[in-house]
Design a protein around this motif. Structure first.
Motif, PDB file in Angstrom:
ATOM      1  N   MET A   1      71.606  27.966  51.294  1.00 32.69           N
ATOM      2  CA  MET A   1      72.050  28.378  49.974  1.00 32.69           C
ATOM      3  C   MET A   1      73.506  28.839  50.008  1.00 32.69           C
ATOM      4  O   MET A   1      74.274  28.496  49.124  1.00 32.69           O
ATOM      5  CB  MET A   1      71.158  29.500  49.436  1.00 32.69           C
ATOM      6  CG  MET A   1      69.791  29.043  48.988  1.00 32.69           C
ATOM      7  SD  MET A   1      68.799  30.377  48.303  1.00 32.69           S
ATOM      8  CE  MET A   1      68.041  30.971  49.790  1.00 32.69           C
ATOM      9  N   VAL A   2      73.844  29.612  51.020  1.00 33.12           N
ATOM     10  CA  VAL A   2      75.221  30.116  51.127  1.00 33.12           C
ATOM     11  C   VAL A   2      76.190  28.963  51.336  1.00 33.12           C
ATOM     12  O   VAL A   2      77.239  28.891  50.691  1.00 33.12           O
ATOM     13  CB  VAL A   2      75.365  31.145  52.275  1.00 33.12           C
ATOM     14  CG1 VAL A   2      76.818  31.528  52.484  1.00 33.12           C
ATOM     15  CG2 VAL A   2      74.528  32.363  52.010  1.00 33.12           C
ATOM     16  N   LEU A   3      75.830  28.053  52.222  1.00 30.72           N
ATOM     17  CA  LEU A   3      76.720  26.934  52.512  1.00 30.72           C
ATOM     18  C   LEU A   3      76.922  26.063  51.278  1.00 30.72           C
ATOM     19  O   LEU A   3      78.030  25.584  51.022  1.00 30.72           O
ATOM     20  CB  LEU A   3      76.196  26.128  53.693  1.00 30.72           C
ATOM     21  CG  LEU A   3      76.157  26.894  55.011  1.00 30.72           C
ATOM     22  CD1 LEU A   3      75.477  26.068  56.089  1.00 30.72           C
ATOM     23  CD2 LEU A   3      77.547  27.326  55.449  1.00 30.72           C
TER      24      LEU A   3
ATOM     25  N   VAL B   1      69.695  36.561  49.692  1.00 29.97           N
ATOM     26  CA  VAL B   1      70.770  35.556  49.777  1.00 29.97           C
ATOM     27  C   VAL B   1      70.872  34.809  48.458  1.00 29.97           C
ATOM     28  O   VAL B   1      71.960  34.622  47.922  1.00 29.97           O
ATOM     29  CB  VAL B   1      70.525  34.576  50.953  1.00 29.97           C
ATOM     30  CG1 VAL B   1      71.505  33.421  50.922  1.00 29.97           C
ATOM     31  CG2 VAL B   1      70.588  35.318  52.285  1.00 29.97           C
ATOM     32  N   LYS B   2      69.739  34.380  47.926  1.00 27.09           N
ATOM     33  CA  LYS B   2      69.735  33.658  46.648  1.00 27.09           C
ATOM     34  C   LYS B   2      70.296  34.534  45.536  1.00 27.09           C
ATOM     35  O   LYS B   2      71.110  34.076  44.734  1.00 27.09           O
ATOM     36  CB  LYS B   2      68.320  33.203  46.302  1.00 27.09           C
ATOM     37  CG  LYS B   2      68.255  32.369  45.030  1.00 27.09           C
ATOM     38  CD  LYS B   2      66.845  31.923  44.734  1.00 27.09           C
ATOM     39  CE  LYS B   2      66.712  31.090  43.500  1.00 27.09           C
ATOM     40  NZ  LYS B   2      67.680  31.192  42.475  1.00 27.09           N
TER      41      LYS B   2
ATOM     42  N   HIS C   1      79.264  42.745  55.982  1.00 29.46           N
ATOM     43  CA  HIS C   1      78.983  42.407  54.586  1.00 29.46           C
ATOM     44  C   HIS C   1      77.481  42.250  54.349  1.00 29.46           C
ATOM     45  O   HIS C   1      76.754  41.754  55.205  1.00 29.46           O
ATOM     46  CB  HIS C   1      79.718  41.116  54.220  1.00 29.46           C
ATOM     47  CG  HIS C   1      79.802  40.881  52.761  1.00 29.46           C
ATOM     48  ND1 HIS C   1      78.788  40.301  52.047  1.00 29.46           N
ATOM     49  CD2 HIS C   1      80.791  41.158  51.875  1.00 29.46           C
ATOM     50  CE1 HIS C   1      79.143  40.218  50.786  1.00 29.46           C
ATOM     51  NE2 HIS C   1      80.361  40.728  50.649  1.00 29.46           N
ATOM     52  N   SER C   2      77.035  42.655  53.178  1.00 31.15           N
ATOM     53  CA  SER C   2      75.600  42.586  52.850  1.00 31.15           C
ATOM     54  C   SER C   2      75.069  41.149  52.879  1.00 31.15           C
ATOM     55  O   SER C   2      73.916  40.920  53.258  1.00 31.15           O
ATOM     56  CB  SER C   2      75.341  43.217  51.479  1.00 31.15           C
ATOM     57  OG  SER C   2      76.039  42.496  50.464  1.00 31.15           O
ATOM     58  N   LEU C   3      75.888  40.176  52.502  1.00 27.54           N
ATOM     59  CA  LEU C   3      75.447  38.782  52.541  1.00 27.54           C
ATOM     60  C   LEU C   3      75.179  38.345  53.977  1.00 27.54           C
ATOM     61  O   LEU C   3      74.159  37.712  54.262  1.00 27.54           O
ATOM     62  CB  LEU C   3      76.492  37.853  51.912  1.00 27.54           C
ATOM     63  CG  LEU C   3      76.215  36.362  52.081  1.00 27.54           C
ATOM     64  CD1 LEU C   3      74.953  35.956  51.322  1.00 27.54           C
ATOM     65  CD2 LEU C   3      77.414  35.544  51.642  1.00 27.54           C
ATOM     66  N   VAL C   4      76.067  38.676  54.878  1.00 27.04           N
ATOM     67  CA  VAL C   4      75.910  38.285  56.280  1.00 27.04           C
ATOM     68  C   VAL C   4      74.664  38.948  56.867  1.00 27.04           C
ATOM     69  O   VAL C   4      73.892  38.308  57.590  1.00 27.04           O
ATOM     70  CB  VAL C   4      77.177  38.610  57.096  1.00 27.04           C
ATOM     71  CG1 VAL C   4      77.002  38.235  58.559  1.00 27.04           C
ATOM     72  CG2 VAL C   4      78.397  37.896  56.501  1.00 27.04           C
TER      73      VAL C   4
END
Length: 185
Positions: free
Chosen positions: A1-3, A157-158, A143-146
């Motif tokens: 999703m991130v990519l 993540v979504k 970072h919270s995403l990482v």
């Protein structure tokens, strides 16, 4: 999703991608020295050097290694869409690799700096990494995403990708504007 969110590479293309160790391909490419690490994308396969899998390298299982993987993958997945344009057959893959070689070779014989990073196909592929770094900032592994990626928290993540959609699109537009239209097809 991130990519997908940072690079714009379609999800089906990302889902079809394979990550392999360079020792598993007959040429052992890429040939970067261990201390540098690196990867090469041909067709739907991203071949990473052994440093990416080593416990004393980038495969140590830490959040910092997840951040390194995310940054490098955000660049490499950009090559997946390029490979699609050339085709997945032997002829398409051969033209794709030859196009890279011509870009690097031309930059080298004309004494242009950044033989690798200055090639148009590399600049185009770097969109995802640039957007990721632009949005995550200097905190990287903190970072919270990482952290969510590292811990496999898919819903977080979504939610992050959905919440930052506009920011990601603006960053992508800024990168494209900075790079110039000759680097994007």
């Amino acid at each position: 999703m991130v990519l997908h969110a940072v690079s714009g590479v379609p999800m089906p293309v990302l889902e079809a991608a394979r990550i392999r160790r360079s020792a598993q391909n007959w040429m052992r490419a890429p040939w970067y020295r261990y201390h540098r690490g690196g990867a090469i994308t041909v067709g739907r396969t991203i071949w990473f050097t052994r440093k990416w899998f080593a416990a004393n390298g980038f495969g140590d299982g830490t959040v910092e290694s997840t951040w390194r993987w995310l940054q490098h993958l955000a660049h490499e997945v950009g090559h997946l869409s390029q490979a699609d344009r050339y085709g997945m057959g032997l002829w398409g893959r051969s033209r794709y690799v030859a196009h890279f070689a011509m870009q690097y070779g031309w930059r080298a014989i004309t004494f242009q700096g950044n033989v690798h990073d200055g090639a148009s196909l590399e600049i185009e592929a770097d969109l995802g990494r640039w957007v990721l770094r632009e949005v995550v900032g200097q905190v990287g592994a903190e970072h919270s995403l990482v952290a969510a990626v590292h811990e496999g928290r898919i819903n977080d993540v979504k939610a992050w990708c959905d919440h930052h959609r506009d920011h990601l699109q603006l960053a992508s537009a800024r990168y494209r504007e900075q790079a110039g239209p000759t680097h994007f097809t």
